[in-house]
Design a protein around this motif. Structure first.
Motif, PDB file in Angstrom:
ATOM      1  N   GLY A  56       0.642  -1.239  -0.157  1.00  0.00           N
ATOM      2  CA  GLY A  56       0.137  -0.218   0.295  1.00  0.00           C
ATOM      3  C   GLY A  56       1.144   0.811   0.251  1.00  0.00           C
ATOM      4  O   GLY A  56       0.374   2.385  -0.616  1.00  0.00           O
ATOM      5  N   PHE A  57       2.286   1.564   0.947  1.00  0.00           N
ATOM      6  CA  PHE A  57       3.094   2.288   1.121  1.00  0.00           C
ATOM      7  C   PHE A  57       3.656   2.634  -0.753  1.00  0.00           C
ATOM      8  O   PHE A  57       3.618   3.858  -0.780  1.00  0.00           O
ATOM      9  N   PHE A  58       3.836   1.316  -1.590  1.00  0.00           N
ATOM     10  CA  PHE A  58       4.887   1.560  -2.269  1.00  0.00           C
ATOM     11  C   PHE A  58       3.158   2.118  -3.314  1.00  0.00           C
ATOM     12  O   PHE A  58       4.136   2.929  -4.467  1.00  0.00           O
ATOM     13  N   LYS A  59       2.060   1.662  -3.644  1.00  0.00           N
ATOM     14  CA  LYS A  59       1.635   2.584  -4.589  1.00  0.00           C
ATOM     15  C   LYS A  59       0.743   3.380  -4.130  1.00  0.00           C
ATOM     16  O   LYS A  59       0.688   4.707  -5.183  1.00  0.00           O
ATOM     17  N   GLU A  60       1.291   4.842  -3.179  1.00  0.00           N
ATOM     18  CA  GLU A  60       1.203   6.103  -2.650  1.00  0.00           C
ATOM     19  C   GLU A  60       2.219   6.038  -3.367  1.00  0.00           C
ATOM     20  O   GLU A  60       2.262   7.562  -3.789  1.00  0.00           O
ATOM     21  N   ILE A  61       3.816   6.078  -3.484  1.00  0.00           N
ATOM     22  CA  ILE A  61       4.420   6.538  -3.655  1.00  0.00           C
ATOM     23  C   ILE A  61       5.452   6.555  -5.503  1.00  0.00           C
ATOM     24  O   ILE A  61       5.924   7.486  -5.703  1.00  0.00           O
ATOM     25  N   VAL A  62       5.312   5.244  -5.416  1.00  0.00           N
ATOM     26  CA  VAL A  62       5.657   4.693  -7.048  1.00  0.00           C
ATOM     27  C   VAL A  62       5.243   4.779  -8.850  1.00  0.00           C
ATOM     28  O   VAL A  62       3.900   3.898  -8.383  1.00  0.00           O
ATOM     29  N   LEU A  63       5.585   5.198  -9.242  1.00  0.00           N
ATOM     30  CA  LEU A  63       4.193   5.561 -10.584  1.00  0.00           C
ATOM     31  C   LEU A  63       4.083   4.376 -11.159  1.00  0.00           C
ATOM     32  O   LEU A  63       2.361   4.361 -11.137  1.00  0.00           O
ATOM     33  N   LEU A  64       4.823   3.541 -11.421  1.00  0.00           N
ATOM     34  CA  LEU A  64       4.193   1.980 -11.728  1.00  0.00           C
ATOM     35  C   LEU A  64       3.210   1.098 -11.126  1.00  0.00           C
ATOM     36  O   LEU A  64       2.297   0.607 -11.749  1.00  0.00           O
ATOM     37  N   ASP A  65       3.494   1.568  -9.341  1.00  0.00           N
ATOM     38  CA  ASP A  65       2.393   0.882  -8.041  1.00  0.00           C
ATOM     39  C   ASP A  65       1.125   1.664  -8.733  1.00  0.00           C
ATOM     40  O   ASP A  65      -0.009   1.114  -7.583  1.00  0.00           O
ATOM     41  N   GLN A  66       1.105   3.165  -8.881  1.00  0.00           N
ATOM     42  CA  GLN A  66       0.025   3.526  -8.682  1.00  0.00           C
ATOM     43  C   GLN A  66      -1.185   3.033  -9.411  1.00  0.00           C
ATOM     44  O   GLN A  66      -0.828   2.987 -10.378  1.00  0.00           O
ATOM     45  N   PRO A  67      -2.736   2.819  -8.821  1.00  0.00           N
ATOM     46  CA  PRO A  67      -4.121   3.020  -9.321  1.00  0.00           C
ATOM     47  C   PRO A  67      -3.743   3.845 -10.303  1.00  0.00           C
ATOM     48  O   PRO A  67      -3.852   5.371 -10.517  1.00  0.00           O
ATOM     49  N   PHE A  68      -3.706   2.878 -12.012  1.00  0.00           N
ATOM     50  CA  PHE A  68      -4.251   4.408 -12.863  1.00  0.00           C
ATOM     51  C   PHE A  68      -5.510   5.087 -12.758  1.00  0.00           C
ATOM     52  O   PHE A  68      -6.980   4.515 -12.166  1.00  0.00           O
ATOM     53  N   ALA A  69      -5.362   6.864 -13.218  1.00  0.00           N
ATOM     54  CA  ALA A  69      -6.517   7.301 -12.757  1.00  0.00           C
ATOM     55  C   ALA A  69      -7.480   7.159 -13.179  1.00  0.00           C
ATOM     56  O   ALA A  69      -8.668   7.211 -12.962  1.00  0.00           O
ATOM     57  N   LYS A  70      -7.652   7.117 -14.438  1.00  0.00           N
ATOM     58  CA  LYS A  70      -8.422   6.526 -15.613  1.00  0.00           C
ATOM     59  C   LYS A  70      -9.287   5.287 -15.157  1.00  0.00           C
ATOM     60  O   LYS A  70     -10.728   4.614 -15.822  1.00  0.00           O
ATOM     61  N   ASP A  71      -8.202   4.358 -15.102  1.00  0.00           N
ATOM     62  CA  ASP A  71      -8.926   2.973 -14.051  1.00  0.00           C
ATOM     63  C   ASP A  71      -8.468   2.187 -13.416  1.00  0.00           C
ATOM     64  O   ASP A  71      -7.766   1.937 -13.449  1.00  0.00           O
ATOM     65  N   PRO A  72      -8.895   3.018 -12.052  1.00  0.00           N
ATOM     66  CA  PRO A  72      -7.831   2.278 -10.567  1.00  0.00           C
ATOM     67  C   PRO A  72      -8.105   0.539 -10.515  1.00  0.00           C
ATOM     68  O   PRO A  72      -7.295   0.557  -9.955  1.00  0.00           O
ATOM     69  N   LYS A  73      -8.285   0.077 -11.581  1.00  0.00           N
ATOM     70  CA  LYS A  73      -8.147  -1.026 -11.085  1.00  0.00           C
ATOM     71  C   LYS A  73      -7.300  -1.843 -11.553  1.00  0.00           C
ATOM     72  O   LYS A  73      -6.717  -3.322 -11.330  1.00  0.00           O
ATOM     73  N   VAL A  74      -6.586  -1.186 -12.385  1.00  0.00           N
ATOM     74  CA  VAL A  74      -5.596  -1.576 -12.642  1.00  0.00           C
ATOM     75  C   VAL A  74      -4.204  -0.509 -12.448  1.00  0.00           C
ATOM     76  O   VAL A  74      -4.411   0.839 -12.267  1.00  0.00           O
ATOM     77  N   SER A  75      -2.717  -1.264 -12.555  1.00  0.00           N
ATOM     78  CA  SER A  75      -2.335  -0.170 -11.610  1.00  0.00           C
ATOM     79  C   SER A  75      -1.200   0.791 -13.108  1.00  0.00           C
ATOM     80  O   SER A  75      -1.297   0.158 -14.453  1.00  0.00           O
ATOM     81  N   VAL A  76      -0.444   1.724 -13.261  1.00  0.00           N
ATOM     82  CA  VAL A  76      -0.543   2.361 -14.585  1.00  0.00           C
ATOM     83  C   VAL A  76       1.073   1.397 -15.301  1.00  0.00           C
ATOM     84  O   VAL A  76       1.036   1.902 -16.334  1.00  0.00           O
ATOM     85  N   GLY A  77       1.840   0.355 -14.202  1.00  0.00           N
ATOM     86  CA  GLY A  77       2.366  -0.230 -15.363  1.00  0.00           C
ATOM     87  C   GLY A  77       2.140  -1.735 -16.024  1.00  0.00           C
ATOM     88  O   GLY A  77       2.230  -1.925 -17.007  1.00  0.00           O
ATOM     89  N   LYS A  78       0.812  -1.485 -15.322  1.00  0.00           N
ATOM     90  CA  LYS A  78      -0.157  -2.723 -16.538  1.00  0.00           C
ATOM     91  C   LYS A  78      -0.304  -1.902 -17.357  1.00  0.00           C
ATOM     92  O   LYS A  78      -0.767  -2.728 -18.816  1.00  0.00           O
TER      93      LYS A  78
END
Length: 279
Positions: A238-260
């Motif tokens: 959860g900490f990584f999802k806050e500060i790491v871009l590739l781990d963050q839930p994607f703005a347009k679709d929070p069900k997937v990560s930016v990396g995905k």
């Protein structure tokens, strides 16, 4: 009788960005000679520069440019007030700083400030231009990212001011899909302010400290010992999802990560830079 007209005052104000009374006084002293008045305004401003050294420069703008679709350059230029930040002369100065950053290839602030513009170092050029504006002006930082596709996104936090947030984002793929994904991620990064691109970039001591806090918190909550490790890892993720871009839930679709999102576009991130004025 003064040897100048209202049109002369207007023209000199547009050239210098100085206030009306300062322009009139300079024209009076120069007996209407616009070039001499311009010089007087500049000298007066430089004399006051030392008095402005300790002033805060929390306003300003971010400017960026992408060259040939593969290299992104971004600068942050600061001033003291939002009034100057939206002044055409200040905006033109920031554009000049960006132009020098592009042409010099500077990837760090020291190199940029040492680059030459109009026969002088950029650092000196900025001081002189700030003197005319009557405020302390600084070039705060520069960023340069490269990839097969680079997107630059600038965001205005106020419609009355120039861009206050800027992002450069680069990927290792080409084509419309890669370009669209790069742009979407750049916009996402502007809004969600990641600190790092990947988990590997997070300092080890930061991770260990976060792990310790997660474990101490779980023990204080009397979580079962058998589940402790899983709980700690979950909170660390959860900490990584806050500060790491590739781990963050994607703005347009929070069900997937930016990396995905990037994976689906057949692209890997090769660089990111995010500036927010004063932050």
């Amino acid at each position: 009788m003064a040897n100048y007209t209202a049109a002369d005052i207007k023209a000199l104000r547009e050239r210098t960005g100085a206030g009306m009374m300062d322009v009139k006084k300079a024209l009076d002293e120069a007996n209407g000679d616009a070039e001499k008045a311009m010089e007087l305004i500049r000298i007066k401003g430089l004399k006051g520069a030392t008095k402005r050294e300790g002033r805060s420069t929390a306003e300003g703008l971010v400017a960026a440019k992408v060259i040939d679709g593969t290299v992104g350059v971004m600068v942050e230029v600061n001033c003291e007030t939002d009034f100057v930040a939206k002044n055409d002369k200040f905006i033109a100065l920031a554009d000049k700083v960006l132009e020098v950053a592009v042409s010099s290839g500077a990837a760090d602030l020291d190199s940029l400030l040492a680059a030459e513009v109009e026969g002088k170092k950029l650092a000196d050029f900025v001081i002189e231009e700030g003197a005319v504006l009557g405020e302390k002006v600084i070039v705060r930082r520069v960023a340069r990212v490269e990839g097969k596709t680079v997107d630059a996104y600038l965001h205005k936090t106020s419609k009355d001011l120039p861009a206050q947030v800027g992002v450069l984002f680069a990927v290792d793929a080409e084509g419309n899909g890669a370009a669209e994904a790069a742009h979407d991620v750049a916009v996402h990064a502007a809004a969600f302010a990641p600190t790092y691109l990947t988990r590997d970039e997070v300092p080890a001591d930061t991770v260990e400290n976060e792990r310790r806090i997660a474990e101490e918190t779980a023990r204080a909550e009397n979580k079962p010992e058998a589940a402790l490790q899983k709980i700690v890892e979950g909170r660390l993720n959860g900490f990584f999802k806050e500060i790491v871009l590739l781990d963050q839930p994607f703005a347009k679709d929070p069900k997937v990560s930016v990396g995905k999102v990037l994976e689906q576009a057949g692209a890997n991130a090769t660089g990111v830079a995010r500036f927010r004025v004063g932050a």
